[in-house]
Design an enzyme around this catalytic site. Structure first.
Site, PDB file in Angstrom:
ATOM      1  N   ASP A   1       0.858  -1.184   0.000  1.00 13.27           N
ATOM      2  CA  ASP A   1       0.000   0.000   0.000  1.00 13.27           C
ATOM      3  C   ASP A   1       0.897   1.237   0.000  1.00 13.27           C
ATOM      4  OD1 ASP A   1      -2.067   1.767   0.220  1.00 13.27           O
ATOM      5  OD2 ASP A   1      -2.669   1.158   2.241  1.00 13.27           O
TER       6      ASP A   1
ATOM      7  N   ASP B   1      -3.005   2.161  -5.931  1.00 17.35           N
ATOM      8  CA  ASP B   1      -1.815   2.178  -5.078  1.00 17.35           C
ATOM      9  C   ASP B   1      -1.756   0.995  -4.133  1.00 17.35           C
ATOM     10  OD1 ASP B   1      -3.922   2.999  -3.364  1.00 17.35           O
ATOM     11  OD2 ASP B   1      -2.442   3.915  -2.036  1.00 17.35           O
ATOM     12  N   GLU B   2      -2.520  -0.043  -4.412  1.00 16.35           N
ATOM     13  CA  GLU B   2      -2.651  -1.106  -3.426  1.00 16.35           C
ATOM     14  C   GLU B   2      -2.852  -2.438  -4.116  1.00 16.35           C
ATOM     15  OE1 GLU B   2      -5.827   0.057  -0.701  1.00 16.35           O
ATOM     16  OE2 GLU B   2      -5.877  -2.023  -0.024  1.00 16.35           O
TER      17      GLU B   2
HETATM   18 MG   LIG Z   1      -2.406   3.909   0.113  1.00 19.02          MG
END
Ligand SMILES: [Mg+2]
Length: 360
Positions: free
Chosen positions: A14, A108-109
């Site tokens: 993350d 983003d993960e």
């Molecule tokens: Mg994040």
């Protein structure tokens, strides 16, 4: 537990304050300042906040007006999604060097199954370290990583010491770790459920574990089974590398938000045309119709209907779409976007004709 499940090695990656960190990276004068990515207008929403802004209590999904009250010096920058998407592709390329089993959750993960890793690194922790270093080198951005034996714990781990952290929850740590965890830190327990659980005396994982499955189901409905499992550190959901989620859809964003049925229905009409034409041109026949509404606060709802036979024609698509829309009324807030999609496609090719036996 299935022994194969027990042996899994899962990483959850993350990026830290992703949108805000990209903006700081590209505009050094923003560094160290309280920064929000999102709209600064009256009805704007914070999409991401830098750690400096979080110190003031600014959070993503918060109305910009509230954020400004909490932090009068808060700087707003407009999101640049094309840049975030490009960075996202770079970090996925890093993941792909280590494993083909990647389940993206957001730009983003992602979850990675590194039970077997492509570079033959000795441990999942070594893989997570390498990934964090490669992401920093390629993008100049910092990622946090959680390493564990299932998705739930990997996700908890990546969040545990954020930012700029690598945290590992081993099988022997798992049960005690979950027992001590405050209920608000359980992924899947939102603020509303957290408040409800606290009213019921559930403050930690240990409290949650004291509830049997039946009582959890009675109190929390279909989420009860999930709470029962994760309170024990169990989670057998696999990392899904290839989501088979083929769909043909179209959506439109309004210049003015609205909660009026007639306006929303009128906005759907050209989308029905577009989606039907798209599916028809490819000769694809779909059984599922999905309607999506996104609200002015960027929350969204979807409603889907699956038929036993493919949607017959554009008229049928329209009838189902409008029916799904009216099922959402009355709306409690205005919508900013509406979309419709077809999915659940039948195989295009015709069945093989029966081979007529020639006899033996
Ligand atoms: Mg994040």
């Amino acid at each position: 537990m299935d022994p194969e499940v027990a042996l899994r090695k899962i990483i959850h990656i993350d990026m830290d304050a992703f949108y805000a960190s990209v903006e700081e990276r590209d505009e050094p004068s923003l560094r160290g300042l309280p920064l929000a990515v999102g709209g600064s207008r009256e009805r704007g929403v914070v999409m991401a906040a830098s750690y400096e802004a979080r110190r003031f209590g600014v959070r993503s999904a918060m109305p910009s007006a509230t954020a400004r009250r909490l932090c009068p010096d808060l700087l707003f920058v407009k999101p640049r999604f094309e840049v975030y998407r490009a960075v996202s592709e770079e970090i996925r390329a890093v993941f792909a060097r280590h494993t083909p089993v990647i389940e993206p959750v957001a730009l983003d993960e992602a979850y990675l199954d590194v039970t077997e890793n492509l570079l033959g690194l000795p441990t999942a922790t070594a893989v997570a370290k390498a990934i964090r270093a490669e992401i920093l080198e390629r993008t100049g951005l910092v990622a946090s990583a959680g390493v564990s034996y299932n998705k739930f714990l990997a996700k908890v781990a990546s969040d545990y010491r954020k930012p700029d952290a690598l945290f590992v929850i081993t099988p022997s740590m798992g049960p005690d770790f979950v027992a001590a965890l405050p209920i608000g830190r359980f992924h899947g327990v939102g603020p509303v459920t957290e408040a409800k659980m606290k009213r019921l005396g559930i403050e930690t994982g240990a409290d949650l574990r004291a509830w049997d499955l039946e009582r959890l189901r009675e109190t929390f409905g279909s989420a009860g089974a999930y709470y029962h499992a994760v309170a024990r550190g169990f989670d057998e959901r696999p990392v899904r590398a290839h989501r088979v989620r083929k769909s043909i859809g179209a959506e439109t964003t309004f210049s003015e938000d609205t909660a009026a049925y007639d306006i929303l229905a009128a906005r759907l009409a050209p989308l029905f045309d577009k989606v039907w034409a798209g599916a028809d041109a490819k000769g694809m026949r779909a059984r599922t119709v999905t309607l999506k509404l996104k609200f002015s606060d960027f929350a969204q709802v979807t409603r889907a209907r699956s038929l036993s036979a493919p949607v017959a024609d554009r008229v049928a698509l329209e009838r189902i779409g409008l029916d799904l829309l009216s099922g959402l009324f009355p709306l409690r807030r205005s919508a900013r976007l509406i979309g419709i999609a077809l999915s659940g496609f039948e195989q295009g090719e015709k069945e093989e004709p029966l081979q007529l036996g020639l006899g033996l």
